[in-house]
Design an enzyme around this catalytic site. Structure first.
Site, PDB file in Angstrom:
ATOM      1  N   HIS A  78       0.838  -1.203   0.000  1.00  0.00           N
ATOM      2  CA  HIS A  78       0.000   0.000   0.000  1.00  0.00           C
ATOM      3  C   HIS A  78       0.878   1.259   0.000  1.00  0.00           C
ATOM      4  O   HIS A  78       0.597   2.218  -0.730  1.00  0.00           O
ATOM      5  CB  HIS A  78      -0.916  -0.024   1.226  1.00  0.00           C
ATOM      6  N   GLN A  80       3.958   1.557  -1.114  1.00  0.00           N
ATOM      7  CA  GLN A  80       4.596   1.684  -2.426  1.00  0.00           C
ATOM      8  C   GLN A  80       3.599   2.218  -3.456  1.00  0.00           C
ATOM      9  O   GLN A  80       3.955   3.017  -4.319  1.00  0.00           O
ATOM     10  CB  GLN A  80       5.155   0.330  -2.870  1.00  0.00           C
ATOM     11  N   HIS A  82       1.067   4.206  -2.815  1.00  0.00           N
ATOM     12  CA  HIS A  82       0.931   5.635  -2.536  1.00  0.00           C
ATOM     13  C   HIS A  82       2.073   6.430  -3.173  1.00  0.00           C
ATOM     14  O   HIS A  82       1.850   7.497  -3.740  1.00  0.00           O
ATOM     15  CB  HIS A  82       0.919   5.895  -1.022  1.00  0.00           C
TER      16      HIS A  82
END
Length: 108
Positions: A78, A80, A82
């Site tokens: 998650h 990464q 973002h």
């Protein structure tokens, strides 16, 4: 790095990448309103936050490269995601700001 350390780094990455993305979209709103000086300052802040996020990612990569395996969990994936989204947002927002500036110059 233990699981707790990876979790903390993941949260830091989400926070820095989220800040970069938010600032880019704030810059876009200012550009839409014709306030290009403020838009440029916000994009600079966005890029600075993006650099911070990139440094956090580099820390993760360096740890792995040094032979210390990191557990890859949903939170890290998650984080990464973002980062990738914030980088793409910065690039697209910068292009949109340029278009707004060109349009404003033509209508002046």
């Amino acid at each position: 790095m233990d699981d707790q350390g990876t979790e903390m780094v993941s949260f830091q990455l989400v926070a820095a990448a989220g800040e970069a993305r938010s600032l880019a979209f704030e810059a876009l709103e200012k550009a839409k309103a014709g306030d290009f000086d403020v838009a440029a300052k916000l994009m600079k802040q966005s890029k600075d936050a993006g650099i911070k996020a990139h440094h956090i990612q580099t820390q993760l990569l360096s740890t792995e490269a040094a032979g210390e395996h990191l557990s890859v969990d949903v939170l890290l994936v998650h984080a990464q995601d973002h980062l990738m989204c914030s980088m793409l947002a910065q690039e697209l927002v910068q292009e949109l700001i340029c278009l707004y500036e060109r349009t404003a110059a033509k209508n002046a």
